[in-house]
Design an enzyme around this catalytic site. Sequence first.
Site, mmCIF file in Angstrom:
data_model
loop_
_atom_site.group_PDB
_atom_site.id
_atom_site.type_symbol
_atom_site.label_atom_id
_atom_site.label_comp_id
_atom_site.label_asym_id
_atom_site.label_seq_id
_atom_site.Cartn_x
_atom_site.Cartn_y
_atom_site.Cartn_z
ATOM 1 N N HIS A 180 0.837 -1.210 0.000
ATOM 2 C CA HIS A 180 0.000 0.000 0.000
ATOM 3 C C HIS A 180 0.874 1.264 0.000
ATOM 4 C CE1 HIS A 180 -3.208 2.809 0.951
ATOM 5 N NE2 HIS A 180 -2.404 3.301 1.874
ATOM 6 N N HIS A 183 1.163 4.768 -2.797
ATOM 7 C CA HIS A 183 1.379 6.199 -2.528
ATOM 8 C C HIS A 183 2.521 6.870 -3.278
ATOM 9 C CE1 HIS A 183 -1.403 7.332 0.710
ATOM 10 N NE2 HIS A 183 -1.284 6.102 1.171
ATOM 11 N N GLU A 236 -6.455 8.957 -0.598
ATOM 12 C CA GLU A 236 -6.727 7.519 -0.515
ATOM 13 C C GLU A 236 -7.739 7.031 -1.550
ATOM 14 O OE1 GLU A 236 -5.099 5.350 1.160
ATOM 15 O OE2 GLU A 236 -4.030 6.576 2.613
ATOM 16 N N SER A 289 -3.971 0.202 -4.577
ATOM 17 C CA SER A 289 -3.287 -0.947 -3.977
ATOM 18 C C SER A 289 -4.263 -2.071 -3.632
ATOM 19 C CB SER A 289 -2.494 -0.513 -2.735
ATOM 20 O OG SER A 289 -3.353 0.077 -1.786
HETATM 21 FE FE LIG Z 1 -2.572 5.232 2.639
#
Ligand SMILES: [Fe+2]
Length: 239
Positions: A114, A119, A159, A178
């Site tokens: 993730h 990111h 997010e 993700s």
């Molecule tokens: Fe995150």
Amino acid sequence: MAYETVFSYPNYTAEEHETWRLLFKKQMELLPNRACQEYMDGLSKLSFGTNEIPKLADISERLKKATGWQLVRVEGLVPEKEFFELLAHKLFPSTDFIRKREDLTYTPAPDMFHDLFGHTSLLTNEEFGDFFQAIGQAGARAEGELLKEIQRLYWFTVEFGLIKNKGQKRIYGSGILSSPREVVYCLSDKVIKHEFNVEKITHQDYDIWHMQEELFVIDSFEQLKTEFINFGKRTQLLV
Ligand SMILES: [Fe+2]
């Protein structure tokens, strides 16, 4: 705050490398025509490699060259004030452990797939990086209701954000990018898509346990940056 910025590379097991490989392969099949172009460009700049778990040191070095962002290694979720402070200093906290095989498609706590895959690619993008730093600066100063508003903005952008690329809805939120299931679900008709609206987002609750039913679509990262900075100035969180 004492965080590691010189990283040792953990002794991952063969199974852990394989977990990275499986996740990477699956997402690379799903992301074309779903992830935004800016994210895909970032992926090639960071060249994760497909076979082994990447080294935090390498990714941090490439980010630094691209936009000045760097990674710091953390053990897990960082207390929110510290988290925002780090972003304000262009430091992104990443774990260096990978989810267990039984959590392949869903992990309740963020792992390095993730953190890195989700990111870091967009941190190679100047406009997004500026916005990300600004949300850190604002979040570090916010208290009470304003802090909640920043958290909602973070959720529905960093997010779970969508963006328009040449009129098509594409993904830029790391929570979606993700997650194999969320990538497919978020662009389906089951999910309501709203035009980006800071005022609306700051009052929109979210559910961290289920797939998202409502999302917000930005026109560009420039819009995201400009509208967030305007919000920050209005609320006196940014000068
Ligand atoms: Fe995150």
